[in-house]
Design a protein around this motif. Structure first.
Motif, mmCIF file in Angstrom:
data_model
loop_
_atom_site.group_PDB
_atom_site.id
_atom_site.type_symbol
_atom_site.label_atom_id
_atom_site.label_comp_id
_atom_site.label_asym_id
_atom_site.label_seq_id
_atom_site.Cartn_x
_atom_site.Cartn_y
_atom_site.Cartn_z
ATOM 1 N N ALA A 21 21.613 -3.953 -11.630
ATOM 2 C CA ALA A 21 23.156 -4.160 -11.861
ATOM 3 C C ALA A 21 23.296 -3.197 -13.165
ATOM 4 C CB ALA A 21 23.394 -5.402 -11.694
ATOM 5 N N GLY A 22 24.487 -2.562 -12.937
ATOM 6 C CA GLY A 22 24.800 -1.690 -14.549
ATOM 7 C C GLY A 22 25.168 -3.024 -15.591
ATOM 8 N N PHE A 23 25.906 -3.958 -15.026
ATOM 9 C CA PHE A 23 26.409 -5.079 -15.924
ATOM 10 C C PHE A 23 25.772 -6.500 -15.326
ATOM 11 C CE2 PHE A 23 29.262 -1.918 -17.034
ATOM 12 C CZ PHE A 23 29.583 -2.114 -18.474
ATOM 13 N N GLY A 24 25.926 -6.509 -14.262
ATOM 14 C CA GLY A 24 25.554 -8.039 -13.540
ATOM 15 C C GLY A 24 26.582 -9.016 -13.606
ATOM 16 N N SER A 25 27.311 -9.108 -14.930
ATOM 17 C CA SER A 25 28.275 -10.093 -15.250
ATOM 18 C C SER A 25 29.571 -9.732 -14.475
ATOM 19 C CB SER A 25 28.591 -10.033 -16.774
ATOM 20 O OG SER A 25 29.222 -8.757 -17.274
ATOM 21 N N ASN A 26 29.789 -8.665 -13.887
ATOM 22 C CA ASN A 26 31.092 -8.380 -13.238
ATOM 23 C C ASN A 26 30.757 -8.673 -11.983
ATOM 24 O OD1 ASN A 26 32.689 -7.601 -15.376
ATOM 25 N ND2 ASN A 26 31.736 -5.477 -15.440
ATOM 26 N N VAL A 27 29.600 -9.165 -11.194
ATOM 27 C CA VAL A 27 29.376 -9.399 -9.975
ATOM 28 C C VAL A 27 29.739 -11.060 -9.690
ATOM 29 C CG1 VAL A 27 27.721 -9.649 -8.048
ATOM 30 C CG2 VAL A 27 27.471 -7.755 -9.801
ATOM 31 N N HIS A 28 30.351 -11.346 -8.682
ATOM 32 C CA HIS A 28 30.840 -12.628 -8.166
ATOM 33 C C HIS A 28 30.341 -12.782 -6.850
ATOM 34 C CE1 HIS A 28 33.238 -12.890 -11.961
ATOM 35 N NE2 HIS A 28 33.431 -11.591 -11.734
ATOM 36 N N ILE A 29 29.474 -13.985 -6.562
ATOM 37 C CA ILE A 29 29.039 -14.142 -5.262
ATOM 38 C C ILE A 29 29.165 -15.566 -4.905
ATOM 39 C CG2 ILE A 29 26.869 -14.400 -4.096
ATOM 40 C CD1 ILE A 29 25.615 -12.284 -5.681
ATOM 41 N N GLY A 30 29.657 -15.694 -3.622
ATOM 42 C CA GLY A 30 29.878 -16.998 -3.165
ATOM 43 C C GLY A 30 28.756 -17.940 -2.598
ATOM 44 N N ASP A 31 28.920 -18.820 -1.864
ATOM 45 C CA ASP A 31 27.999 -19.712 -1.376
ATOM 46 C C ASP A 31 27.277 -18.988 -0.107
ATOM 47 O OD1 ASP A 31 28.690 -21.677 -2.882
ATOM 48 O OD2 ASP A 31 30.051 -22.664 -1.466
ATOM 49 N N ILE A 50 32.973 -6.645 -8.650
ATOM 50 C CA ILE A 50 32.616 -6.876 -7.241
ATOM 51 C C ILE A 50 32.475 -8.329 -6.934
ATOM 52 C CG2 ILE A 50 30.674 -6.617 -5.694
ATOM 53 C CD1 ILE A 50 29.507 -4.266 -7.412
ATOM 54 N N HIS A 51 33.360 -8.490 -5.923
ATOM 55 C CA HIS A 51 33.399 -10.162 -5.289
ATOM 56 C C HIS A 51 32.851 -10.013 -4.068
ATOM 57 C CE1 HIS A 51 36.140 -11.876 -8.266
ATOM 58 N NE2 HIS A 51 36.534 -10.623 -8.585
ATOM 59 N N ILE A 52 32.068 -10.928 -3.678
ATOM 60 C CA ILE A 52 31.486 -11.171 -2.479
ATOM 61 C C ILE A 52 31.490 -12.964 -2.075
ATOM 62 C CG2 ILE A 52 29.250 -11.295 -1.075
ATOM 63 C CD1 ILE A 52 28.255 -9.027 -3.367
ATOM 64 N N GLY A 53 32.207 -12.790 -0.866
ATOM 65 C CA GLY A 53 32.531 -14.020 -0.198
ATOM 66 C C GLY A 53 31.485 -15.044 0.199
ATOM 67 N N ASP A 54 31.740 -16.068 0.855
ATOM 68 C CA ASP A 54 30.640 -17.022 1.370
ATOM 69 C C ASP A 54 29.961 -16.440 2.471
ATOM 70 O OD1 ASP A 54 31.567 -18.820 -0.520
ATOM 71 O OD2 ASP A 54 32.886 -19.741 0.605
ATOM 72 N N GLY A 55 28.721 -16.839 2.944
ATOM 73 C CA GLY A 55 28.073 -16.542 4.127
ATOM 74 C C GLY A 55 27.772 -14.899 4.539
ATOM 75 N N VAL A 56 27.840 -14.115 3.441
ATOM 76 C CA VAL A 56 27.683 -12.528 3.499
ATOM 77 C C VAL A 56 26.169 -12.305 3.473
ATOM 78 C CG1 VAL A 56 27.858 -10.565 2.192
ATOM 79 C CG2 VAL A 56 29.639 -12.152 2.439
ATOM 80 N N MET A 57 25.651 -11.351 4.297
ATOM 81 C CA MET A 57 24.268 -11.098 4.438
ATOM 82 C C MET A 57 24.158 -9.646 4.090
ATOM 83 S SD MET A 57 22.807 -12.972 7.654
ATOM 84 C CE MET A 57 23.360 -11.989 8.741
ATOM 85 N N ILE A 58 23.251 -8.998 3.366
ATOM 86 C CA ILE A 58 23.067 -7.827 2.955
ATOM 87 C C ILE A 58 21.754 -7.466 3.267
ATOM 88 C CG2 ILE A 58 23.490 -6.031 1.173
ATOM 89 C CD1 ILE A 58 25.672 -7.502 -0.126
ATOM 90 N N ALA A 59 21.386 -6.342 3.814
ATOM 91 C CA ALA A 59 20.035 -5.702 4.336
ATOM 92 C C ALA A 59 19.358 -5.136 3.194
ATOM 93 C CB ALA A 59 20.249 -5.095 5.537
#
Length: 199
Positions: free
Chosen positions: A73-83, A99-108
């Motif tokens: 991550a360039g910063f890390g602190s600008n990333v928001h991840i859900g449950d 970067i906002h990532i919601g709940d139940g997201v899967m990334i390969a």
């Protein structure tokens, strides 16, 4: 740099306008490079340590989150991840803005989410000139291997992004999309409840 100049730069960043490395230097304390380095070298059995580092690194992080190292991550602190998030190895966040990532997201594996691009004309790339726009990944999205998501994209609820895609525009909810550039190829329907589903 004066407070007024910092506010002016932040205003340009928020509007997706071009800014330079020197102009954004005051944001450097928000980078979490040391913690990311440590996270990526934490033994697999130290789940509690990984969790505490993730809380330090990210802007916000939900429950039951798995992020396999290494990640970048360039910063890390600008990333928001859900449950209930699962991020596989070599996930890269170019998070100059949120970067906002919601709940139940899967990334390969080997996915890049980049909020930042650069002007086409070389004279505008002096001092690493760039522009940034937030990315939103809504709940229950699945992103396949080697996908690149570009600045300003929103991926809608429940959608699937096929492996190797380059996502340069918003993807509507409950669709399968793939390709370079990524395009919707079909809706996700109740028929997909009874089959493995084909992209």
């Amino acid at each position: 740099m004066t407070d007024a100049h910092q506010e002016e730069v932040l205003g340009r960043i928020a509007k997706g306008l071009v800014y330079t490395e020197s102009e954004a230097a005051f944001l450097a304390p928000r980078r979490r490079a040391e913690q990311i380095f440590e996270y990526n070298r934490t033994p697999p059995g130290q789940e509690d340590r990984r969790r505490s580092l993730l809380v330090e690194i990210l802007g916000s992080v939900g429950e039951r989150t798995v992020l396999l190292p290494p990640f970048h991550a360039g910063f890390g602190s600008n990333v928001h991840i859900g449950d209930d998030f699962f991020g596989n190895v070599n996930l890269t966040f170019v998070d100059d803005v949120d970067i906002h990532i919601g709940d139940g997201v899967m990334i390969a594996p080997s996915v890049t989410l980049t909020t930042t691009g650069h002007p086409v004309h070389p004279s505008r790339r002096a001092d690493f000139g760039r522009f940034s726009e937030p990315i939103v990944i809504e709940d229950k999205v699945w992103i396949g291997s080697n996908v690149v998501v570009l600045p300003g994209v929103r991926v809608g609820y429940g959608s699937v992004i096929g492996a190797g895609s380059v996502v340069s525009r918003t993807i509507p909810p409950m669709t399968v999309a793939l390709g370079a550039p990524c395009r919707v190829v079909r809706p996700i329907t109740d028929e997909d409840l009874t089959t493995r589903g084909a992209l």
